[in-house]
Design a protein around this motif. Structure first.
Motif, PDB file in Angstrom:
ATOM      1  N   LEU A 101      24.033   3.463 -17.873  1.00 24.73           N
ATOM      2  CA  LEU A 101      23.342   3.949 -19.079  1.00 24.73           C
ATOM      3  C   LEU A 101      21.852   4.160 -18.809  1.00 24.73           C
ATOM      4  O   LEU A 101      21.265   5.156 -19.234  1.00 24.73           O
ATOM      5  CB  LEU A 101      23.536   2.963 -20.240  1.00 24.73           C
ATOM      6  N   THR A 102      21.233   3.209 -18.093  1.00 26.33           N
ATOM      7  CA  THR A 102      19.798   3.363 -17.805  1.00 26.33           C
ATOM      8  C   THR A 102      19.572   4.549 -16.868  1.00 26.33           C
ATOM      9  O   THR A 102      18.608   5.306 -17.033  1.00 26.33           O
ATOM     10  CB  THR A 102      19.219   2.075 -17.206  1.00 26.33           C
ATOM     11  N   VAL A 103      20.477   4.713 -15.889  1.00 25.20           N
ATOM     12  CA  VAL A 103      20.339   5.860 -14.984  1.00 25.20           C
ATOM     13  C   VAL A 103      20.415   7.161 -15.801  1.00 25.20           C
ATOM     14  O   VAL A 103      19.600   8.076 -15.607  1.00 25.20           O
ATOM     15  CB  VAL A 103      21.434   5.827 -13.898  1.00 25.20           C
ATOM     16  N   ALA A 104      21.350   7.224 -16.749  1.00 26.82           N
ATOM     17  CA  ALA A 104      21.469   8.420 -17.595  1.00 26.82           C
ATOM     18  C   ALA A 104      20.167   8.625 -18.379  1.00 26.82           C
ATOM     19  O   ALA A 104      19.652   9.752 -18.465  1.00 26.82           O
ATOM     20  CB  ALA A 104      22.646   8.264 -18.538  1.00 26.82           C
ATOM     21  N   LEU A 105      19.624   7.536 -18.922  1.00 30.64           N
ATOM     22  CA  LEU A 105      18.371   7.651 -19.696  1.00 30.64           C
ATOM     23  C   LEU A 105      17.214   8.122 -18.821  1.00 30.64           C
ATOM     24  O   LEU A 105      16.379   8.926 -19.260  1.00 30.64           O
ATOM     25  CB  LEU A 105      18.007   6.294 -20.301  1.00 30.64           C
ATOM     26  N   ILE A 106      17.171   7.624 -17.574  1.00 33.14           N
ATOM     27  CA  ILE A 106      16.090   8.049 -16.669  1.00 33.14           C
ATOM     28  C   ILE A 106      16.231   9.545 -16.387  1.00 33.14           C
ATOM     29  O   ILE A 106      15.253  10.296 -16.405  1.00 33.14           O
ATOM     30  CB  ILE A 106      16.122   7.226 -15.360  1.00 33.14           C
ATOM     31  N   ALA A 107      17.483   9.986 -16.159  1.00 27.78           N
ATOM     32  CA  ALA A 107      17.717  11.416 -15.899  1.00 27.78           C
ATOM     33  C   ALA A 107      17.292  12.254 -17.104  1.00 27.78           C
ATOM     34  O   ALA A 107      16.743  13.350 -16.959  1.00 27.78           O
ATOM     35  CB  ALA A 107      19.185  11.655 -15.572  1.00 27.78           C
ATOM     36  N   ILE A 108      17.512  11.719 -18.313  1.00 23.10           N
ATOM     37  CA  ILE A 108      17.099  12.438 -19.523  1.00 23.10           C
ATOM     38  C   ILE A 108      15.574  12.368 -19.673  1.00 23.10           C
ATOM     39  O   ILE A 108      14.922  13.374 -19.952  1.00 23.10           O
ATOM     40  CB  ILE A 108      17.793  11.831 -20.763  1.00 23.10           C
ATOM     41  N   GLY A 109      15.025  11.168 -19.444  1.00 20.81           N
ATOM     42  CA  GLY A 109      13.576  10.988 -19.589  1.00 20.81           C
ATOM     43  C   GLY A 109      12.789  11.893 -18.650  1.00 20.81           C
ATOM     44  O   GLY A 109      11.706  12.373 -18.993  1.00 20.81           O
ATOM     45  N   GLY A 110      13.360  12.162 -17.461  1.00 20.57           N
ATOM     46  CA  GLY A 110      12.694  13.036 -16.503  1.00 20.57           C
ATOM     47  C   GLY A 110      12.559  14.461 -17.008  1.00 20.57           C
ATOM     48  O   GLY A 110      11.737  15.239 -16.504  1.00 20.57           O
ATOM     49  N   LEU A 111      13.368  14.814 -18.016  1.00 18.65           N
ATOM     50  CA  LEU A 111      13.324  16.184 -18.555  1.00 18.65           C
ATOM     51  C   LEU A 111      12.176  16.368 -19.542  1.00 18.65           C
ATOM     52  O   LEU A 111      11.749  17.493 -19.797  1.00 18.65           O
ATOM     53  CB  LEU A 111      14.631  16.500 -19.301  1.00 18.65           C
ATOM     54  N   ILE A 112      11.684  15.256 -20.090  1.00 17.54           N
ATOM     55  CA  ILE A 112      10.733  15.358 -21.204  1.00 17.54           C
ATOM     56  C   ILE A 112       9.469  16.170 -20.874  1.00 17.54           C
ATOM     57  O   ILE A 112       9.045  16.980 -21.689  1.00 17.54           O
ATOM     58  CB  ILE A 112      10.406  13.945 -21.760  1.00 17.54           C
ATOM     59  N   PRO A 113       8.857  16.011 -19.693  1.00 18.27           N
ATOM     60  CA  PRO A 113       7.637  16.809 -19.457  1.00 18.27           C
ATOM     61  C   PRO A 113       7.928  18.317 -19.347  1.00 18.27           C
ATOM     62  O   PRO A 113       6.984  19.107 -19.293  1.00 18.27           O
ATOM     63  CB  PRO A 113       7.115  16.279 -18.117  1.00 18.27           C
ATOM     64  N   ASP A 114       9.213  18.719 -19.285  1.00 17.39           N
ATOM     65  CA  ASP A 114       9.592  20.126 -19.127  1.00 17.39           C
ATOM     66  C   ASP A 114       8.959  20.708 -17.862  1.00 17.39           C
ATOM     67  O   ASP A 114       8.397  21.805 -17.890  1.00 17.39           O
ATOM     68  CB  ASP A 114       9.184  20.929 -20.381  1.00 17.39           C
ATOM     69  N   GLN A 115       9.009  19.933 -16.779  1.00 21.07           N
ATOM     70  CA  GLN A 115       8.471  20.404 -15.505  1.00 21.07           C
ATOM     71  C   GLN A 115       9.493  20.154 -14.401  1.00 21.07           C
ATOM     72  O   GLN A 115       9.577  19.044 -13.861  1.00 21.07           O
ATOM     73  CB  GLN A 115       7.182  19.650 -15.165  1.00 21.07           C
ATOM     74  N   PRO A 116      10.291  21.156 -14.072  1.00 27.53           N
ATOM     75  CA  PRO A 116      11.306  20.941 -13.025  1.00 27.53           C
ATOM     76  C   PRO A 116      10.686  20.544 -11.684  1.00 27.53           C
ATOM     77  O   PRO A 116      11.313  19.866 -10.896  1.00 27.53           O
ATOM     78  CB  PRO A 116      12.011  22.294 -12.906  1.00 27.53           C
ATOM     79  N   LYS A 117       9.439  20.941 -11.450  1.00 23.55           N
ATOM     80  CA  LYS A 117       8.797  20.597 -10.182  1.00 23.55           C
ATOM     81  C   LYS A 117       8.675  19.068 -10.080  1.00 23.55           C
ATOM     82  O   LYS A 117       8.080  18.431 -10.943  1.00 23.55           O
ATOM     83  CB  LYS A 117       7.410  21.222 -10.136  1.00 23.55           C
ATOM     84  N   GLY A 118       9.291  18.510  -9.025  1.00 29.27           N
ATOM     85  CA  GLY A 118       9.204  17.064  -8.818  1.00 29.27           C
ATOM     86  C   GLY A 118      10.233  16.268  -9.610  1.00 29.27           C
ATOM     87  O   GLY A 118      10.173  15.043  -9.627  1.00 29.27           O
ATOM     88  N   TYR A 119      11.202  16.955 -10.269  1.00 30.32           N
ATOM     89  CA  TYR A 119      12.195  16.243 -11.092  1.00 30.32           C
ATOM     90  C   TYR A 119      13.002  15.254 -10.249  1.00 30.32           C
ATOM     91  O   TYR A 119      13.139  14.079 -10.613  1.00 30.32           O
ATOM     92  CB  TYR A 119      13.119  17.255 -11.779  1.00 30.32           C
ATOM     93  N   ILE A 120      13.524  15.743  -9.107  1.00 30.54           N
ATOM     94  CA  ILE A 120      14.395  14.877  -8.285  1.00 30.54           C
ATOM     95  C   ILE A 120      13.594  13.662  -7.803  1.00 30.54           C
ATOM     96  O   ILE A 120      14.096  12.540  -7.773  1.00 30.54           O
ATOM     97  CB  ILE A 120      14.941  15.650  -7.063  1.00 30.54           C
ATOM     98  N   GLN A 121      12.322  13.912  -7.444  1.00 36.95           N
ATOM     99  CA  GLN A 121      11.511  12.814  -6.921  1.00 36.95           C
ATOM    100  C   GLN A 121      11.287  11.746  -7.980  1.00 36.95           C
ATOM    101  O   GLN A 121      11.499  10.558  -7.743  1.00 36.95           O
ATOM    102  CB  GLN A 121      10.163  13.345  -6.432  1.00 36.95           C
ATOM    103  N   ARG A 122      10.847  12.160  -9.184  1.00 35.09           N
ATOM    104  CA  ARG A 122      10.518  11.122 -10.168  1.00 35.09           C
ATOM    105  C   ARG A 122      11.762  10.412 -10.675  1.00 35.09           C
ATOM    106  O   ARG A 122      11.760   9.191 -10.858  1.00 35.09           O
ATOM    107  CB  ARG A 122       9.658  11.678 -11.298  1.00 35.09           C
TER     108      ARG A 122
END
Lengths: 336, 242
Positions: free
Chosen positions: A137-158
């Protein structure tokens, strides 16, 4: 809350119920009393420089604080133990986030922190199913939280860094808190922590005495094959003997299984050390912070424990089970 | 995939007390929370205790880097300017405070760093490298600096000439300097008092000034200081009139 739970969480009168707890506490105290003499003799004999002497004394003083940070909560009760484990998780995550730069990603950091809080609650509540559910569940939330800045650049890294941080310092290290749900958690936790720290020292001493061949020169140039094997040879019997007294008469109390436990502690502990060495070398750093004088950061000191916690928990849980007979969902299961 | 661009915190390798006194300090989650809570409380305090009026808030740039430069006659000044910023701005806002007052002891430096997010400026032996560090931080971290170019509090309430350190931060850059005029803070908390009086405080924010063509040398710095000083003087006058 039942009487047995209250006694486990807060019953400091049971601190020395198990002889192994007494032996380990006394050993630690003896070492602290002997260490100043050893330091004095060793520094005189080796004619050490004042810098070297100061570093040794810094280390010694820091060890006293660290030992108190471990011993007091474990002896005081499961509630304080879980609280201390959660604090350790936060401090380790904080250092990790600062050295990797993940702390600038506020949303992901906040999700990891909330995840660690829930892990601590699941341990305190003795709600193992929540504990298991928290990782995906936390991993899913982190994957969702990474979308919030709307910046695909660096998504996989963060997102990748966030998941690794939660996996290591929330989910894996949190197993120490889970162990506190066993009625006889005190000697188990003390034995593991004691063995893991001694394992580091054994590897260091054996490396100096018989270390010739480099083990992983790119990751950690000071580690030698001799040191690694020496640590296994010394830590394994220590854990096996301690384990024999803790789990006497249970399914774990066979020579093969006890030696298996010892080998797990020693090998996985050394891998934890190498894991942090790799992380630091990748970032070009020597220490994770300067929080503990003479040691570096919290992570530098507790690196070996991170991977040992889940390995030992699941090994013991598979063979004899943890927290057998203890009430579950202590807080969340209240009927209104 | 893009190359790895996350870097360790700029303050990695400093002990906790060194970190609080360093301009390389970067706040984490808890510290950011502490600044936000502190400035929200200050905002309420100024709204209730001093009926803080802000004229021209729309002139603030939407995001950093920029420098808020104001007249200085009381310890309340930096707090009032910080309270005037929006929560989005506060995350990157750093009051630049006198090292010998706010960062002298461990307790004051911890408080200044954690609660106010202040950066130290050592007035006696501040070499050019200290200002160069601040100049770099301003641009790299898109920071917002709250500074008082007079170099100290006025002891009688009247404005002193600006020092050219401000010019060293912004000359030859596009970083806007937002001139601000503050009135009422001297009457509320003059140097000899310890507890503020409930006096009305007015903050007038002027149009941002930029100095991309001003040379980054002694003459340029003086030009920057002079032009910001005259704007701040006007705005303080307007504040008083309001």
């Amino acid at each position: 809350m039942s009487e047995i739970t209250r006694e486990r969480l807060f019953g400091f009168r049971h601190a020395f119920d198990d002889p192994v707890t007494i032996v380990l506490t006394l050993t630690a105290l003896t070492l602290f009393l002997l260490a100043p003499v050893l330091i004095l003799v060793a520094t005189r004999a080796a004619n050490s420089t004042s810098d070297k002497r100061k570093e040794l004394w810094d280390r010694y003083r820091s060890w006293i604080w660290l030992a108190l940070f471990i011993l007091i909560p474990v002896l005081a009760g499961a509630f304080w133990t879980i609280f201390a484990v959660a604090t350790l998780s936060f401090l380790c995550y904080r250092e990790y986030a600062r050295i990797t730069g993940l702390f600038r990603e506020r949303t992901i950091s906040l999700i990891v922190v909330i995840g660690i809080l829930f892990i601590a609650f699941a341990a305190l509540d003795n709600w193992y199913r929540l504990y298991v559910a928290l990782f995906p569940l936390t991993v899913a939330l982190i994957a969702i939280g990474g979308l919030i800045p709307d910046q695909p650049k660096g998504y996989i890294q963060r997102v990748g860094l966030g998941v690794l941080g939660f996996a290591l310092f929330g989910s894996a290290l949190g197993n120490l808190g889970n162990m506190a749900n066993d009625w006889n958690y005190r000697p188990i936790l003390l034995l593991i922590i004691f063995a893991v720290e001694l394992n580091d020292i054994f590897a260091y001493i054996c490396g100096h005495l018989f270390g010739h061949r480099k083990f992983v020169p790119n990751t950690s140039p000071n580690k030698t094959v001799g040191g690694a094997l020496g640590a296994i040879a010394l830590t394994t019997p220590l854990v096996a003997v301690g384990g024999h007294f803790i789990w006497s008469g249970t399914a774990l109390d066979t020579p093969v299984r006890l030696l298996g436990l010892g080998i797990i502690v020693s090998i996985v502990g050394q891998f934890g050390d190498l894991m942090l060495s790799s992380i630091k070398r990748d970032l070009g750093l020597k220490d994770t912070s300067k929080l503990i004088p003479g040691h570096g950061g919290i992570l530098d000191r507790f690196d070996s424990l991170i991977l040992v916690a889940p390995a030992v928990f699941h090994y013991v849980n598979y063979v004899v089970g943890f927290a057998v007979g203890q009430p579950q969902q202590i807080f969340s299961g209240w009927q209104i | 995939m893009e190359p790895w661009d996350l870097q360790p915190a700029h303050d990695t390798g400093l002990t906790p007390s060194e970190r609080f006194r360093s301009v390389r300090r970067e706040s984490g989650l808890l510290e950011s929370l502490a600044h936000q809570v502190c400035f929200s409380l200050l905002r309420s305090y100024f709204a209730i205790g001093h009926r803080l009026t802000i004229v021209g808030r729309e002139k603030l740039p939407t995001h950093g880097p920029f420098v808020l430069a104001a007249n200085h006659c009381s310890h309340l000044d930096a707090l009032a300017l910080g309270a005037a910023l929006t929560p989005r701005h506060r995350e990157r806002a750093f009051p630049v405070a006198a090292g010998d007052v706010f960062f002298q002891t461990r307790v004051t430096s911890t408080f200044s760093a954690i609660m106010l997010n202040a950066l130290p400026m050592w007035r006696k032996n501040c070499g050019p490298h200290a200002l160069a560090d601040l100049r770099r931080k301003l641009q790299e971290e898109r920071a917002i600096f709250i500074i008082f170019p007079e170099g100290g509090r006025s002891r009688n309430g009247s404005m002193m000439p600006f020092k050219h350190g401000l010019g060293m931060l912004v000359a030859e850059t596009n970083v806007p300097v937002v001139p601000c005029g503050l009135t009422g803070t001297f009457e509320a908390l003059p140097p000899e008092r310890n507890i503020p009086r409930p006096v009305v405080i007015t903050l007038t924010i002027g149009d941002p000034l930029q100095f991309p063509l001003t040379a980054n040398d002694r003459t340029g710095w003086s030009e920057v200081a002079a032009s910001v000083e005259s704007r701040v003087r006007d705005l303080a006058g307007q504040s008083r009139a309001a």
